[in-house]
Design an enzyme around this catalytic site. Structure first.
Site, PDB file in Angstrom:
ATOM      1  N   ASP A  62       0.933  -1.118   0.102  1.00 54.18           N
ATOM      2  CA  ASP A  62       0.083  -0.035   0.007  1.00 54.18           C
ATOM      3  C   ASP A  62       1.016   1.215   0.043  1.00 54.18           C
ATOM      4  O   ASP A  62       1.583   1.557   0.897  1.00 54.18           O
ATOM      5  CB  ASP A  62      -0.976   0.081   1.572  1.00 54.18           C
ATOM      6  CG  ASP A  62      -1.770   1.099   1.398  1.00 54.18           C
ATOM      7  OD1 ASP A  62      -1.679   2.376   0.644  1.00 54.18           O
ATOM      8  OD2 ASP A  62      -2.859   1.289   2.211  1.00 54.18           O
ATOM      9  N   ASN A  85       1.596   5.878 -10.606  1.00 54.78           N
ATOM     10  CA  ASN A  85       0.579   5.950 -11.250  1.00 54.78           C
ATOM     11  C   ASN A  85      -0.839   5.616 -10.263  1.00 54.78           C
ATOM     12  O   ASN A  85      -1.861   5.758 -10.550  1.00 54.78           O
ATOM     13  CB  ASN A  85       0.632   4.658 -12.334  1.00 54.78           C
ATOM     14  CG  ASN A  85      -0.653   4.353 -12.945  1.00 54.78           C
ATOM     15  OD1 ASN A  85      -1.329   4.843 -13.764  1.00 54.78           O
ATOM     16  ND2 ASN A  85      -1.167   2.895 -12.541  1.00 54.78           N
ATOM     17  N   TYR A 150     -10.492  15.174  -5.941  1.00 56.33           N
ATOM     18  CA  TYR A 150      -9.718  14.272  -6.760  1.00 56.33           C
ATOM     19  C   TYR A 150      -8.986  15.590  -7.761  1.00 56.33           C
ATOM     20  O   TYR A 150      -7.887  15.454  -8.073  1.00 56.33           O
ATOM     21  CB  TYR A 150     -10.548  13.689  -7.785  1.00 56.33           C
ATOM     22  CG  TYR A 150      -9.743  12.791  -8.859  1.00 56.33           C
ATOM     23  CD1 TYR A 150      -8.951  11.950  -8.522  1.00 56.33           C
ATOM     24  CD2 TYR A 150      -9.955  13.346 -10.179  1.00 56.33           C
ATOM     25  CE1 TYR A 150      -8.170  11.272  -9.625  1.00 56.33           C
ATOM     26  CE2 TYR A 150      -9.375  12.458 -11.247  1.00 56.33           C
ATOM     27  CZ  TYR A 150      -8.489  11.413 -10.801  1.00 56.33           C
ATOM     28  OH  TYR A 150      -7.770  10.826 -11.869  1.00 56.33           O
ATOM     29  N   LYS A 154      -5.079  16.331  -8.531  1.00 56.58           N
ATOM     30  CA  LYS A 154      -4.109  16.111  -9.647  1.00 56.58           C
ATOM     31  C   LYS A 154      -3.641  17.471 -10.245  1.00 56.58           C
ATOM     32  O   LYS A 154      -2.471  17.422 -10.879  1.00 56.58           O
ATOM     33  CB  LYS A 154      -4.999  15.635 -10.552  1.00 56.58           C
ATOM     34  CG  LYS A 154      -5.318  14.312 -10.455  1.00 56.58           C
ATOM     35  CD  LYS A 154      -4.337  13.366 -10.362  1.00 56.58           C
ATOM     36  CE  LYS A 154      -4.842  11.773 -10.322  1.00 56.58           C
ATOM     37  NZ  LYS A 154      -3.647  10.817 -10.264  1.00 56.58           N
TER      38      LYS A 154
HETATM   39  N1  NAP Z   1      -9.116   5.929 -15.784  1.00 56.74           N
HETATM   40  C1  NAP Z   1      -9.259   7.182 -15.969  1.00 56.74           C
HETATM   41  O1  NAP Z   1     -10.146   7.786 -16.678  1.00 56.74           O
HETATM   42  C2  NAP Z   1      -8.287   8.129 -15.664  1.00 56.74           C
HETATM   43  C3  NAP Z   1      -8.104   9.653 -16.132  1.00 56.74           C
HETATM   44  C4  NAP Z   1      -7.142  10.162 -15.701  1.00 56.74           C
HETATM   45  C5  NAP Z   1      -6.233  10.080 -14.817  1.00 56.74           C
HETATM   46  N2  NAP Z   1      -6.296   8.658 -14.168  1.00 56.74           N
HETATM   47  C6  NAP Z   1      -5.229   8.333 -13.224  1.00 56.74           C
HETATM   48  O2  NAP Z   1      -4.444   7.271 -13.993  1.00 56.74           O
HETATM   49  C7  NAP Z   1      -4.050   6.286 -12.974  1.00 56.74           C
HETATM   50  C8  NAP Z   1      -4.295   4.974 -13.111  1.00 56.74           C
HETATM   51  O3  NAP Z   1      -5.620   4.782 -12.797  1.00 56.74           O
HETATM   52  P1  NAP Z   1      -6.456   3.679 -13.634  1.00 56.74           P
HETATM   53  O4  NAP Z   1      -7.592   4.404 -14.498  1.00 56.74           O
HETATM   54  O5  NAP Z   1      -5.752   2.796 -14.245  1.00 56.74           O
HETATM   55  O6  NAP Z   1      -7.355   3.098 -12.214  1.00 56.74           O
HETATM   56  P2  NAP Z   1      -7.594   1.561 -11.811  1.00 56.74           P
HETATM   57  O7  NAP Z   1      -7.852   0.863 -12.905  1.00 56.74           O
HETATM   58  O8  NAP Z   1      -8.429   1.763 -10.616  1.00 56.74           O
HETATM   59  O9  NAP Z   1      -6.049   1.192 -11.004  1.00 56.74           O
HETATM   60  C9  NAP Z   1      -5.522   1.794 -10.012  1.00 56.74           C
HETATM   61  C10 NAP Z   1      -4.218   1.080  -9.455  1.00 56.74           C
HETATM   62  O10 NAP Z   1      -4.072   1.920  -8.546  1.00 56.74           O
HETATM   63  C11 NAP Z   1      -3.605   0.988  -7.382  1.00 56.74           C
HETATM   64  N3  NAP Z   1      -3.641   1.364  -6.054  1.00 56.74           N
HETATM   65  C12 NAP Z   1      -4.820   2.223  -5.407  1.00 56.74           C
HETATM   66  N4  NAP Z   1      -4.648   2.417  -4.283  1.00 56.74           N
HETATM   67  C13 NAP Z   1      -3.579   1.903  -3.971  1.00 56.74           C
HETATM   68  C14 NAP Z   1      -2.566   2.102  -2.843  1.00 56.74           C
HETATM   69  N5  NAP Z   1      -3.029   2.539  -1.676  1.00 56.74           N
HETATM   70  N6  NAP Z   1      -1.259   1.414  -2.936  1.00 56.74           N
HETATM   71  C15 NAP Z   1      -0.881   0.677  -3.991  1.00 56.74           C
HETATM   72  N7  NAP Z   1      -1.541   0.873  -5.269  1.00 56.74           N
HETATM   73  C16 NAP Z   1      -2.720   1.362  -5.258  1.00 56.74           C
HETATM   74  C17 NAP Z   1      -4.613  -0.272  -7.784  1.00 56.74           C
HETATM   75  O11 NAP Z   1      -4.178  -1.474  -7.135  1.00 56.74           O
HETATM   76  P3  NAP Z   1      -4.555  -2.304  -5.795  1.00 56.74           P
HETATM   77  O12 NAP Z   1      -5.851  -2.029  -5.775  1.00 56.74           O
HETATM   78  O13 NAP Z   1      -4.435  -3.511  -6.018  1.00 56.74           O
HETATM   79  O14 NAP Z   1      -4.037  -1.709  -4.914  1.00 56.74           O
HETATM   80  C18 NAP Z   1      -4.585  -0.110  -9.024  1.00 56.74           C
HETATM   81  O15 NAP Z   1      -3.441  -1.133  -9.638  1.00 56.74           O
HETATM   82  C19 NAP Z   1      -4.450   7.065 -11.327  1.00 56.74           C
HETATM   83  O16 NAP Z   1      -3.516   7.889 -10.955  1.00 56.74           O
HETATM   84  C20 NAP Z   1      -5.691   8.044 -12.002  1.00 56.74           C
HETATM   85  O17 NAP Z   1      -6.002   9.144 -10.975  1.00 56.74           O
HETATM   86  C21 NAP Z   1      -7.294   7.821 -14.743  1.00 56.74           C
END
Ligand code: NAP
Length: 259
Positions: A62, A85, A150, A154
């Site tokens: 974590d 990420n 959020y 960012k």
């Molecule tokens: N999807 C979008 O529309 C979008 C748009 C703009 C920016 N983003 C950004 O892109 C990044 C990746 O997002 P995603 O869309 O790929 O989301 P996702 O599918 O929900 O993946 C999030 C990842 O972060 C990990 N995570 C969450 N909390 C954690 C913690 N406390 N310690 C370690 N790992 C943790 C999760 O793994 P575990 O649960 O296994 O820990 C998962 O691998 C984020 O920073 C998000 O804000 C996403």
């Protein structure tokens, strides 16, 4: 940056991080996958090692824990690349989410990212080599009503990354902010936000497309990378529009998504 050494990817168990780790391995980096769900990153690490013949390790962690940097440093003291990420958020009126949960978002998106960034930066500067890639969002470009905390986290990520890049650049280290728009991943389910696939196609990117942009950004770093050109244009055009208008438009668009 030329490939070589280890790339750490946080949030590698799903979404953008899970798409990015194999791409970095294919491009020539060993990888260390970090997330809380051990079985997912262990399986992905094995798959990467088999497919790309590179060292691929998994560390269940974590990253928001106080001792996360110490645990990560013990597993990888001198990475060439750090991808911050892991991130999350909660969509909706700010008061509808408990304050502790909002604070946890700040802790993960800002505090943990800062601790890992500043933990590894001195070593990278001493070696004169490194890229830190921080995944921000287009939500960093302006305040976003109904996604307020959020978006504010960012904006912090973008501001921090741009400033550190100026400090570090002349010493061989780059800090890059990647700003994706909507990407269909587990993010929407966790945030309680609308299905990203409702986004118009020109503004939508897959996790794989964002991951490709991340690999390109590691190879040829720029301070800010916006994967979809339409969002790059939006960011540029905002300079010529009053802040109140931008906020009004953001509020309207988010409110519509809550209906
Ligand atoms: N999807 C979008 O529309 C979008 C748009 C703009 C920016 N983003 C950004 O892109 C990044 C990746 O997002 P995603 O869309 O790929 O989301 P996702 O599918 O929900 O993946 C999030 C990842 O972060 C990990 N995570 C969450 N909390 C954690 C913690 N406390 N310690 C370690 N790992 C943790 C999760 O793994 P575990 O649960 O296994 O820990 C998962 O691998 C984020 O920073 C998000 O804000 C996403």
């Amino acid at each position: 940056m030329e490939p070589g050494g280890t790339a750490i990817v946080t949030g590698a168990s799903a979404g953008i991080g899970a798409a990015l780790a194999p791409r970095l391995a294919a491009a020539g980096w060993d990888v260390l996958l970090v997330a809380r769900r051990a079985e997912r990153i262990e399986a992905l690490a094995q798959e990467i090692a088999r497919a790309h013949g590179r060292e691929a390790r998994a560390l269940a962690l974590d990253v928001a824990r106080d001792d996360a940097f110490a645990a990560l440093e013990a597993a990888c003291p001198a990475p060439a690349v750090l991808v911050n990420n892991a991130g999350a958020g909660r969509f909706g009126p700010a008061e509808a989410t408990p304050a502790d949960e909002q604070a946890a978002t700040v802790r993960l998106n800002c505090e943990a990212l800062t601790r890992l960034t500043l933990g590894y930066l001195p070593g990278m500067l001493a070696r004169g080599r490194g890229v830190i890639l921080n995944v921000a969002s287009i939500a960093a470009f302006q305040p976003v009503p109904y996604f307020a905390v959020y978006a504010a986290t960012k904006a912090y990520v973008l501001s921090l990354s741009e400033a550190l890049d100026v400090e570090a650049r002349a010493r061989g280290v780059r800090v890059v902010a990647v700003c994706p728009g909507p990407v269909p991943t587990e993010f929407q389910g966790i945030a309680g936000s609308p299905d990203a696939r409702l986004t118009p196609r020109h503004a939508l990117r897959t996790a794989e497309q964002v991951a490709d942009a991340c690999v390109a950004a590691v190879r040829r770093p720029r301070p800010v990378v916006v994967p979809a050109p339409v969002h790059g244009f939006m960011r540029w055009a905002q300079r010529f529009v009053p802040r109140s208008t931008v906020l009004g438009m953001a509020a309207k668009s988010m409110k519509k998504r809550m209906e």
